[in-house]
Design a protein around this motif. Structure first.
Motif, PDB file in Angstrom:
ATOM      1  N   ILE A  68      43.951  36.766 -34.594  1.00 24.56           N
ATOM      2  CA  ILE A  68      42.571  37.243 -34.767  1.00 24.56           C
ATOM      3  C   ILE A  68      42.590  38.386 -35.776  1.00 24.56           C
ATOM      4  CG2 ILE A  68      42.679  38.734 -32.684  1.00 24.56           C
ATOM      5  CD1 ILE A  68      39.625  37.971 -32.386  1.00 24.56           C
ATOM      6  N   VAL A  69      41.733  38.253 -36.785  1.00 26.04           N
ATOM      7  CA  VAL A  69      41.632  39.271 -37.833  1.00 26.04           C
ATOM      8  C   VAL A  69      40.285  39.955 -37.655  1.00 26.04           C
ATOM      9  CG1 VAL A  69      41.614  39.702 -40.314  1.00 26.04           C
ATOM     10  CG2 VAL A  69      43.018  37.846 -39.381  1.00 26.04           C
ATOM     11  N   ASP A  70      40.327  41.247 -37.354  1.00 18.76           N
ATOM     12  CA  ASP A  70      39.092  42.016 -37.173  1.00 18.76           C
ATOM     13  C   ASP A  70      38.784  42.728 -38.480  1.00 18.76           C
ATOM     14  OD1 ASP A  70      37.070  43.729 -36.490  1.00 18.76           O
ATOM     15  OD2 ASP A  70      38.325  45.039 -35.240  1.00 18.76           O
ATOM     16  N   ALA A  71      37.845  42.155 -39.231  1.00 21.95           N
ATOM     17  CA  ALA A  71      37.453  42.760 -40.515  1.00 21.95           C
ATOM     18  C   ALA A  71      36.020  43.268 -40.410  1.00 21.95           C
ATOM     19  CB  ALA A  71      37.592  41.743 -41.638  1.00 21.95           C
ATOM     20  N   THR A  72      35.624  43.720 -39.214  1.00 26.19           N
ATOM     21  CA  THR A  72      34.248  44.178 -39.009  1.00 26.19           C
ATOM     22  C   THR A  72      34.074  45.615 -39.521  1.00 26.19           C
ATOM     23  OG1 THR A  72      34.761  44.940 -36.772  1.00 26.19           O
ATOM     24  CG2 THR A  72      33.898  42.700 -36.984  1.00 26.19           C
ATOM     25  N   HIS A  73      32.838  46.061 -39.508  1.00 24.14           N
ATOM     26  CA  HIS A  73      32.468  47.390 -40.007  1.00 24.14           C
ATOM     27  C   HIS A  73      33.113  48.484 -39.156  1.00 24.14           C
ATOM     28  CE1 HIS A  73      29.649  50.697 -40.912  1.00 24.14           C
ATOM     29  NE2 HIS A  73      29.488  50.063 -42.066  1.00 24.14           N
ATOM     30  N   PRO A  74      33.505  49.615 -39.781  1.00 23.86           N
ATOM     31  CA  PRO A  74      34.172  50.680 -39.011  1.00 23.86           C
ATOM     32  C   PRO A  74      33.332  51.256 -37.875  1.00 23.86           C
ATOM     33  CG  PRO A  74      34.215  51.156 -41.375  1.00 23.86           C
ATOM     34  CD  PRO A  74      33.431  49.910 -41.209  1.00 23.86           C
ATOM     35  N   PHE A  75      31.998  51.097 -37.943  1.00 22.55           N
ATOM     36  CA  PHE A  75      31.159  51.618 -36.850  1.00 22.55           C
ATOM     37  C   PHE A  75      30.889  50.545 -35.789  1.00 22.55           C
ATOM     38  CE2 PHE A  75      29.666  55.943 -37.924  1.00 22.55           C
ATOM     39  CZ  PHE A  75      30.316  56.094 -39.135  1.00 22.55           C
ATOM     40  N   ALA A  76      31.395  49.330 -35.991  1.00 21.77           N
ATOM     41  CA  ALA A  76      31.207  48.254 -35.005  1.00 21.77           C
ATOM     42  C   ALA A  76      32.370  48.304 -34.012  1.00 21.77           C
ATOM     43  CB  ALA A  76      31.120  46.895 -35.714  1.00 21.77           C
ATOM     44  N   THR A  77      32.390  49.344 -33.178  1.00 16.16           N
ATOM     45  CA  THR A  77      33.578  49.581 -32.345  1.00 16.16           C
ATOM     46  C   THR A  77      33.633  48.662 -31.123  1.00 16.16           C
ATOM     47  OG1 THR A  77      32.335  51.377 -31.350  1.00 16.16           O
ATOM     48  CG2 THR A  77      33.937  51.989 -33.017  1.00 16.16           C
ATOM     49  N   ARG A 195      26.635  57.242 -43.170  1.00 11.46           N
ATOM     50  CA  ARG A 195      27.779  57.144 -42.261  1.00 11.46           C
ATOM     51  C   ARG A 195      29.016  56.909 -43.102  1.00 11.46           C
ATOM     52  NH1 ARG A 195      26.456  52.520 -38.376  1.00 11.46           N
ATOM     53  NH2 ARG A 195      25.794  51.634 -40.336  1.00 11.46           N
ATOM     54  N   ASN A 196      30.154  57.419 -42.632  1.00  9.33           N
ATOM     55  CA  ASN A 196      31.361  57.297 -43.446  1.00  9.33           C
ATOM     56  C   ASN A 196      31.970  55.910 -43.284  1.00  9.33           C
ATOM     57  OD1 ASN A 196      33.584  57.587 -45.012  1.00  9.33           O
ATOM     58  ND2 ASN A 196      33.989  59.681 -44.365  1.00  9.33           N
ATOM     59  N   PRO A 222      33.279  56.868 -35.609  1.00  8.76           N
ATOM     60  CA  PRO A 222      33.648  56.999 -34.197  1.00  8.76           C
ATOM     61  C   PRO A 222      35.133  56.677 -34.059  1.00  8.76           C
ATOM     62  CG  PRO A 222      32.468  54.935 -34.580  1.00  8.76           C
ATOM     63  CD  PRO A 222      32.484  55.668 -35.888  1.00  8.76           C
ATOM     64  N   PRO A 223      35.811  57.256 -33.073  1.00 11.13           N
ATOM     65  CA  PRO A 223      37.221  56.919 -32.919  1.00 11.13           C
ATOM     66  C   PRO A 223      37.369  55.441 -32.553  1.00 11.13           C
ATOM     67  CG  PRO A 223      36.448  58.333 -31.123  1.00 11.13           C
ATOM     68  CD  PRO A 223      35.306  58.179 -32.079  1.00 11.13           C
ATOM     69  N   ALA A 224      38.402  54.800 -33.095  1.00  7.68           N
ATOM     70  CA  ALA A 224      38.646  53.391 -32.749  1.00  7.68           C
ATOM     71  C   ALA A 224      39.078  53.356 -31.283  1.00  7.68           C
ATOM     72  CB  ALA A 224      39.733  52.819 -33.644  1.00  7.68           C
TER      73      ALA A 224
END
Ligand code: NAP
Length: 247
Positions: A68-77, A195-196, A222-224
């Motif tokens: 599984i490759v998680d290439a989602t947005h950094p805020f999609a935690t 947002r960063n 947000p922290p992962a």
């Protein structure tokens, strides 16, 4: 691959040319027209939530997924946490493609905050703020009706997501410096709230802010919640990791 970013689309285009690997790209279905890879013998797409971690793990097993490759947005935690847990349940490797955050450079004037509420509180009365946040995140700025807010969204929602003096503009990245400068000037923007997210497609607004000497209120990531087994920062590194983890 969990997608929804331009990096996911770029990775899918690369994977489409890889012999011996079939890729399914999954989208949440948040935007009306996601950037879909060209489907063909090696690329499929699916749209919509899985129904939580257990359902995602079942999907992985039923479809005999190897990685599984998680290439989602950094805020999609939420989805990133689900991916790590579902991969563990299914007993397959998880790979996270996480684009590096932006950092301020010479000439930048950033205030770094934790969330939209803190960002809203920092805006001075009478400001004209550009909210580069998406429709779901602007409600916190309703507390600041003494500020004229220009919110950029991908798809125009049926009802405006803001109350009081504001304008909703639509736009889908990648954005370039000339159009960002024109937008900021047209609306006499005095402050940018972002947002960063990192990445190239949305960086132009920060370059425009630097050029116009505008302050940027930057919401930190947000922290992962959980770390994937392997994390990479670029599409090239993701290709190498996928080849290694599936061979
Ligand atoms: P989120 O809060 O982390 O996820 C909420 C739920 O949406 C997940 O539990 C999952 O539902 C579903 N979901 C999210 N991404 C999915 C995907 N790629 N495929 C299938 N289901 C998915 O996510 P979000 O912040 O709403 O973001 C949703 C999508 O938009 C992501 O694909 C992300 O890459 C993209 N995106 C997000 C942002 C952002 O600012 N957050 C910006 C640009 C693009 P179930 O639990 O039912 O499986």
């Amino acid at each position: 691959m969990l997608g929804g970013t331009s990096e996911a689309a770029a990775l899918a285009r690369r994977l489409a040319h890889l012999d011996g690997l079939e890729t399914i790209v999954s989208f949440a279905g948040r935007t009306e027209a996601p950037e879909l890879p060209e489907t063909g013998a090696r690329i499929e797409t699916r749209i919509g939530g899985f129904g939580g971690t257990a359902a995602m793990a079942s999907y992985l097993a039923e479809n005999a997924i190897d990685i599984i490759v998680d290439a989602t947005h950094p805020f999609a935690t939420g989805i990133s946490a689900n991916a790590v847990e579902a991969a563990a349940v299914a007993g397959i490797p998880s790979l996270r493609l996480d684009r590096p955050p932006w950092t301020p450079g010479p000439g930048d004037n950033w205030r770094i905050v934790d969330d939209e509420g803190e960002a809203a509180a920092l805006l001075p009365a009478g400001a004209r703020a550009f909210l580069a946040l998406g429709a779901q995140r602007v409600a916190a700025f309703d507390s600041r009706q003494d500020v004229f807010r220009v919110a950029r969204v991908v798809d125009r929602p049926p009802a405006s997501p803001l109350a009081g003096p504001h304008l909703v503009v639509t736009g889908r990245g990648p954005f370039d410096l000339a159009s960002e400068l024109a937008l900021l000037r047209e609306h006499a923007i005095t402050h940018i709230v972002a947002r960063n997210s990192g990445g190239e497609g949305a960086r132009a607004k920060l370059l425009a802010a630097r050029e116009l000497c505008l302050p940027v209120i930057m919401i930190r990531r947000p922290p992962a919640p959980h770390a994937a087994e392997t994390t990479v920062a670029s599409v090239d590194d993701a290709m190498r990791a996928i080849l290694r983890l599936t061979s």
